[in-house]
Design a protein around this motif. Structure first.
Motif, PDB file in Angstrom:
ATOM      1  N   ASP A  58      25.296 -27.144  -0.461  1.00 15.14           N
ATOM      2  CA  ASP A  58      24.484 -27.633  -1.584  1.00 15.14           C
ATOM      3  C   ASP A  58      23.022 -27.788  -1.165  1.00 15.14           C
ATOM      4  N   ARG A  59      22.783 -28.314   0.028  1.00 13.06           N
ATOM      5  CA  ARG A  59      21.411 -28.493   0.502  1.00 13.06           C
ATOM      6  C   ARG A  59      20.725 -27.135   0.710  1.00 13.06           C
ATOM      7  N   VAL A  60      21.435 -26.165   1.281  1.00 12.53           N
ATOM      8  CA  VAL A  60      20.855 -24.835   1.483  1.00 12.53           C
ATOM      9  C   VAL A  60      20.541 -24.196   0.136  1.00 12.53           C
ATOM     10  N   ARG A  61      21.468 -24.272  -0.811  1.00 16.36           N
ATOM     11  CA  ARG A  61      21.228 -23.703  -2.148  1.00 16.36           C
ATOM     12  C   ARG A  61      20.024 -24.369  -2.833  1.00 16.36           C
ATOM     13  N   ARG A  62      19.918 -25.693  -2.699  1.00 18.75           N
ATOM     14  CA  ARG A  62      18.774 -26.393  -3.301  1.00 18.75           C
ATOM     15  C   ARG A  62      17.463 -25.940  -2.672  1.00 18.75           C
ATOM     16  N   MET A  63      17.445 -25.803  -1.348  1.00 21.31           N
ATOM     17  CA  MET A  63      16.206 -25.369  -0.675  1.00 21.31           C
ATOM     18  C   MET A  63      15.858 -23.934  -1.060  1.00 21.31           C
ATOM     19  N   ARG A  64      16.854 -23.095  -1.303  1.00 20.73           N
ATOM     20  CA  ARG A  64      16.579 -21.729  -1.785  1.00 20.73           C
ATOM     21  C   ARG A  64      16.008 -21.782  -3.197  1.00 20.73           C
ATOM     22  N   ARG A  65      16.617 -22.587  -4.059  1.00 25.97           N
ATOM     23  CA  ARG A  65      16.150 -22.730  -5.446  1.00 25.97           C
ATOM     24  C   ARG A  65      14.705 -23.228  -5.497  1.00 25.97           C
ATOM     25  N   GLU A  66      14.370 -24.179  -4.617  1.00 28.11           N
ATOM     26  CA  GLU A  66      13.040 -24.774  -4.592  1.00 28.11           C
ATOM     27  C   GLU A  66      12.016 -23.907  -3.854  1.00 28.11           C
ATOM     28  N   GLY A  67      12.451 -22.821  -3.256  1.00 22.31           N
ATOM     29  CA  GLY A  67      11.533 -21.924  -2.568  1.00 22.31           C
ATOM     30  C   GLY A  67      11.236 -22.303  -1.132  1.00 22.31           C
ATOM     31  N   VAL A  68      11.895 -23.336  -0.617  1.00 19.46           N
ATOM     32  CA  VAL A  68      11.708 -23.708   0.787  1.00 19.46           C
ATOM     33  C   VAL A  68      12.262 -22.594   1.673  1.00 19.46           C
ATOM     34  N   ILE A  69      13.425 -22.064   1.298  1.00 19.35           N
ATOM     35  CA  ILE A  69      14.014 -20.908   1.960  1.00 19.35           C
ATOM     36  C   ILE A  69      13.856 -19.749   1.002  1.00 19.35           C
ATOM     37  N   ARG A  70      13.125 -18.713   1.430  1.00 22.83           N
ATOM     38  CA  ARG A  70      12.883 -17.561   0.558  1.00 22.83           C
ATOM     39  C   ARG A  70      13.738 -16.359   0.908  1.00 22.83           C
ATOM     40  N   GLY A  71      14.473 -16.433   1.976  1.00 27.11           N
ATOM     41  CA  GLY A  71      15.318 -15.324   2.368  1.00 27.11           C
ATOM     42  C   GLY A  71      15.693 -15.459   3.816  1.00 27.11           C
ATOM     43  N   PHE A  72      16.516 -14.548   4.263  1.00 29.39           N
ATOM     44  CA  PHE A  72      16.963 -14.535   5.642  1.00 29.39           C
ATOM     45  C   PHE A  72      16.587 -13.193   6.239  1.00 29.39           C
ATOM     46  N   THR A  73      16.065 -13.195   7.459  1.00 29.66           N
ATOM     47  CA  THR A  73      15.606 -11.989   8.119  1.00 29.66           C
ATOM     48  C   THR A  73      16.528 -11.653   9.274  1.00 29.66           C
ATOM     49  N   VAL A  74      16.818 -10.392   9.409  1.00 30.07           N
ATOM     50  CA  VAL A  74      17.583  -9.921  10.550  1.00 30.07           C
ATOM     51  C   VAL A  74      16.598  -9.563  11.655  1.00 30.07           C
ATOM     52  N   VAL A  75      16.810 -10.093  12.831  1.00 28.40           N
ATOM     53  CA  VAL A  75      15.955  -9.795  13.972  1.00 28.40           C
ATOM     54  C   VAL A  75      16.761  -8.957  14.954  1.00 28.40           C
TER      55      VAL A  75
END
Length: 149
Positions: free
Chosen positions: A36-53
């Motif tokens: 729920d916290r990860v989904r909320r941070m994605r919704r709020e734009g704190v997390i904009r995506g995940f990058t493969v390194v």
């Protein structure tokens, strides 16, 4: 954002593939609460995506890995540049930075001729005024946590 959110972000920066169950265990939450916290941070734009390194030493595609510092022409907006640069073949990352240059671009080119073509296209199509290119020779090690921040 609270302390738990910041802790979750730190863990995700080191391992974006961690399960919600393991993430929850590490921060003292249930898997559902962590999700729920990860989904909320994605919704709020704190997390904009995940990058493969990918570790360059483990990459079997060959060619050159390059880092290009560049400055935009005055008539080019950041949004225009980002859209056009991200669409060019070989570009793997576009980062807006502080300092002498406007952006740092990471790219892959098959050979020096392909790099020359990419640089010309950046200037002609993406609004680049000036660039400075560095070629990665080898990856000397991994930062703490196993990946790039």
């Amino acid at each position: 954002m609270d302390r738990l959110d910041r802790e979750i972000l730190g863990i995700l920066q080191r391992d974006a593939r961690i399960s919600y169950r393991d993430l929850g265990v590490r921060v003292g939450l249930s898997a559902n609460a962590a999700a729920d916290r990860v989904r909320r941070m994605r919704r709020e734009g704190v997390i904009r995506g995940f990058t493969v390194v990918v570790d360059p030493a483990a990459d079997t595609r060959g060619g050159l890995v390059v880092f290009i510092d560049l400055t935009l022409r005055q008539d080019t907006t950041n949004e225009e540049f980002e859209q056009k640069a991200a669409a060019l073949p070989g570009i793997t990352e576009v980062v807006h930075v502080t300092g002498e240059y406007d952006y740092l671009v990471r790219a892959r080119a098959a050979d020096p001729a392909a790099l020359d073509t990419l640089l010309r296209r950046l200037k002609r199509e993406a609004g680049v005024a000036q660039s400075s290119t560095r070629i990665a020779l080898r990856a000397a090690g991994r930062p703490p946590g196993g990946g790039l921040p």
